[in-house]
Design a protein around this motif. Structure first.
Motif, PDB file in Angstrom:
ATOM      1  N   GLN A  57       0.816  -1.206   0.000  1.00  6.32           N
ATOM      2  CA  GLN A  57       0.000   0.000   0.000  1.00  6.32           C
ATOM      3  C   GLN A  57       0.855   1.265   0.000  1.00  6.32           C
ATOM      4  O   GLN A  57       0.525   2.251  -0.668  1.00  6.32           O
ATOM      5  CB  GLN A  57      -0.922   0.002   1.221  1.00  6.32           C
ATOM      6  CG  GLN A  57      -2.019  -1.038   1.175  1.00  6.32           C
ATOM      7  CD  GLN A  57      -2.945  -0.840  -0.006  1.00  6.32           C
ATOM      8  OE1 GLN A  57      -3.380   0.265  -0.287  1.00  6.32           O
ATOM      9  NE2 GLN A  57      -3.224  -1.928  -0.715  1.00  6.32           N
TER      10      GLN A  57
ATOM     11  N   ALA B 223       2.022   1.701  -3.482  1.00 10.44           N
ATOM     12  CA  ALA B 223       0.930   2.157  -4.348  1.00 10.44           C
ATOM     13  C   ALA B 223       0.668   3.647  -4.160  1.00 10.44           C
ATOM     14  O   ALA B 223       0.404   4.372  -5.130  1.00 10.44           O
ATOM     15  CB  ALA B 223      -0.329   1.345  -4.060  1.00 10.44           C
ATOM     16  N   ALA B 224       0.752   4.102  -2.905  1.00 17.26           N
ATOM     17  CA  ALA B 224       0.543   5.525  -2.640  1.00 17.26           C
ATOM     18  C   ALA B 224       1.621   6.382  -3.292  1.00 17.26           C
ATOM     19  O   ALA B 224       1.389   7.557  -3.602  1.00 17.26           O
ATOM     20  CB  ALA B 224       0.509   5.772  -1.135  1.00 17.26           C
ATOM     21  N   ALA B 225       2.801   5.777  -3.496  1.00 12.86           N
ATOM     22  CA  ALA B 225       3.904   6.490  -4.147  1.00 12.86           C
ATOM     23  C   ALA B 225       3.881   6.281  -5.654  1.00 12.86           C
ATOM     24  O   ALA B 225       4.811   6.702  -6.357  1.00 12.86           O
ATOM     25  CB  ALA B 225       5.238   6.033  -3.569  1.00 12.86           C
ATOM     26  N   GLY B 226       2.840   5.612  -6.154  1.00 14.28           N
ATOM     27  CA  GLY B 226       2.719   5.396  -7.585  1.00 14.28           C
ATOM     28  C   GLY B 226       3.567   4.262  -8.129  1.00 14.28           C
ATOM     29  O   GLY B 226       3.890   4.237  -9.321  1.00 14.28           O
ATOM     30  N   ARG B 227       3.911   3.321  -7.281  1.00 10.66           N
ATOM     31  CA  ARG B 227       4.755   2.206  -7.696  1.00 10.66           C
ATOM     32  C   ARG B 227       4.125   0.882  -7.284  1.00 10.66           C
ATOM     33  O   ARG B 227       3.264   0.828  -6.418  1.00 10.66           O
ATOM     34  CB  ARG B 227       6.157   2.319  -7.076  1.00 10.66           C
ATOM     35  CG  ARG B 227       6.962   3.495  -7.573  1.00 10.66           C
ATOM     36  CD  ARG B 227       7.360   3.320  -9.040  1.00 10.66           C
ATOM     37  NE  ARG B 227       8.208   4.401  -9.500  1.00 10.66           N
ATOM     38  CZ  ARG B 227       7.767   5.533 -10.025  1.00 10.66           C
ATOM     39  NH1 ARG B 227       6.448   5.737 -10.138  1.00 10.66           N
ATOM     40  NH2 ARG B 227       8.607   6.466 -10.429  1.00 10.66           N
ATOM     41  N   GLU B 228       4.595  -0.193  -7.926  1.00 11.33           N
ATOM     42  CA  GLU B 228       4.177  -1.540  -7.552  1.00 11.33           C
ATOM     43  C   GLU B 228       5.366  -2.294  -6.978  1.00 11.33           C
ATOM     44  O   GLU B 228       6.521  -1.980  -7.288  1.00 11.33           O
ATOM     45  CB  GLU B 228       3.629  -2.299  -8.766  1.00 11.33           C
ATOM     46  CG  GLU B 228       2.354  -1.709  -9.342  1.00 11.33           C
ATOM     47  CD  GLU B 228       1.841  -2.515 -10.517  1.00 11.33           C
ATOM     48  OE1 GLU B 228       2.566  -3.441 -10.963  1.00 11.33           O
ATOM     49  OE2 GLU B 228       0.729  -2.227 -10.992  1.00 11.33           O
TER      50      GLU B 228
END
Length: 433
Positions: free
Chosen positions: A273, A276-281
């Motif tokens: 999560q 994801a919040a940082a725009g990464r997987e």
């Protein structure tokens, strides 16, 4: 070493261990909890946690006058009859919230409650596992320029928490104020462990990064075990050959029904999560979570293959806790496997040394018994789900006379197959020939 006056907010697993161990190092510690009945029990020396050495430390700390228990955070940080506290540890729950992110409600509530009560110059320490950025968020919530915020993640394993605290591999302390980080690191100086002093964000990341790596290692060895089953290899020999490589090491190379407990599931999901919040997987971590979920299903498949149909079949389970040496049932793979077996109509009798009685709302899928013989009686198969050492020394010859069929599915590869065979059992392991 200078003794410090410390407040520990939260007297659960992490908080109680932290408070008792810091008191054993010579500091004066006040532990707070919102549960008044729990505080009364702790004052009486009654520790409701199955953790070797913890009760003794609590009793010794109180007897020496270095450990106290109070109700509520306010009482811990602002006692008019006591010198001001110098360090405040936040050891409150940070459970998995919606979508897998850490729920910081308790951290925020405590920070808001005590912000106007903190003495000038004290240090607030986030000990709970929290996402990157929590120290900064806590600093803003406190809104106190005269109070520093430090991240000092815990690395305690249930069942050996006291040993881990007093014999750490490292002490990680992070803060944007170097002097505050050094003050917190100095609390542990008697332990002689290497200290990693860094910024708060990096310290917060260390905990997630370490637990995610261990989870990936466990998922990897479980995937290897499945492959060994398919190819006729022996995972015990494979992992032994791997473990002697110093770049890999022997730890966390034991296959099983999957990882669980209060840390790895929560921390891996939270790390996904955060990314994801940082725009990464984080595909490696996500794949490890998926592999872990599938591992439960593979254990059910093994049981089904051993007995044919599960519907109406009586099964004896050995182990319910997520690991041996603890009474913790949180995110236990054993309970997940039990729920899947029950969903297919199996009748389940379960024995666990750390869970002698039923826990409503948690163990509802099984009938909990206090004797392994009761779990074995008329069972079509016995399934080992937790690696309790006691299971190795059970009277397997006696159990053979109680079961309906002499079959053991050992999801932990805990038992000696030769001992089982001499008692007349068929033994089925994980990735073992």
């Amino acid at each position: 070493m200078f003794a410090r006056r410390i407040a520990v907010i939260g007297s659960g697993y992490v908080g109680l261990t932290t408070g008792a161990c810091l008191a054993s190092l010579g500091h004066h510690v006040v532990c707070a909890d919102i549960d008044a009945a729990k505080v009364d029990r702790l004052r009486a020396g009654e520790v409701g946690i199955l953790e070797p050495g913890l009760t003794e430390l609590v009793v010794e700390g109180m007897a020496a006058g270095r450990l106290e228990f109070v109700v509520g955070a306010r009482e811990a940080v602002a006692r008019p009859d006591a010198p001001p506290v110098e360090v405040v540890f936040l050891c409150v729950p940070t459970p998995m919230g919606a979508g897998g992110a850490a729920d910081l409600t308790a951290v925020q509530a405590v920070a808001g409650e005590v912000r106007h009560l903190l003495p000038s110059g004290c240090v607030v320490v986030n000990k709970s596992t929290v996402p990157v950025g929590t120290a900064e968020a806590t600093r803003k919530l406190l809104n106190r320029r005269d109070v520093a915020v430090v991240s000092n993640p815990e690395f305690l394993r249930e069942g050996s928490a006291v040993h881990d605290f007093l014999n750490p591999d490292r002490i990680v302390v992070g803060s944007d104020q170097q002097d505050a980080a050094e003050r917190v690191a100095a609390l542990y100086s008697r332990l002689g462990a290497p200290a990693v002093l860094t910024d708060a964000a990096s310290a917060e990341m260390v905990k997630y990064a370490a637990n995610a790596f261990l989870a990936m290692k466990l998922s990897y060895v479980n995937a290897l075990a499945e492959l060994c089953d398919l190819l006729g290899a022996d995972v015990a020999d494979v992992t032994e050959g791997m473990g002697y490589d110093r770049r890999i090491g022997q730890a966390f190379l034991s296959p099983g029904p999957g990882w669980g407990g209060s840390c790895l599931p929560k921390d891996t999901n939270a790390m996904v999560q955060v990314a994801a919040a940082a725009g990464r997987e984080l595909p490696l971590v996500s794949a490890s979570i998926a592999t872990n979920n599938r591992q439960r299903e593979l254990m059910v498949d093994k049981v089904r293959d051993a007995v044919g149909t599960l519907d109406g079949t009586r099964i004896g389970l050995l182990g319910l806790t997520f690991k041996a040496g603890t009474d913790d049932l949180r995110d236990s793979p054993a309970l997940d496997v039990a729920a899947m077996l029950r969903a297919e109509g199996a009748e389940l009798m379960a024995y666990d040394p750390g869970c002698p009685v039923a826990v409503p709302g948690v163990t509802d899928a099984v009938t909990v018994v206090d004797d392994p013989a009761l779990a074995a009686k008329d069972a079509a198969v016995l399934v080992v789900l937790t690696e309790w050492p006691e299971f190795r020394t059970l009277d397997w010859s006696a159990l053979a006379g109680l079961v309906a069929q002499r079959v053991v599915v050992d999801t932990r590869n805990l038992l000696d197959p030769d001992v089982l065979r001499r008692a007349g059992f068929s033994w089925i392991g994980v990735g073992r020939r």
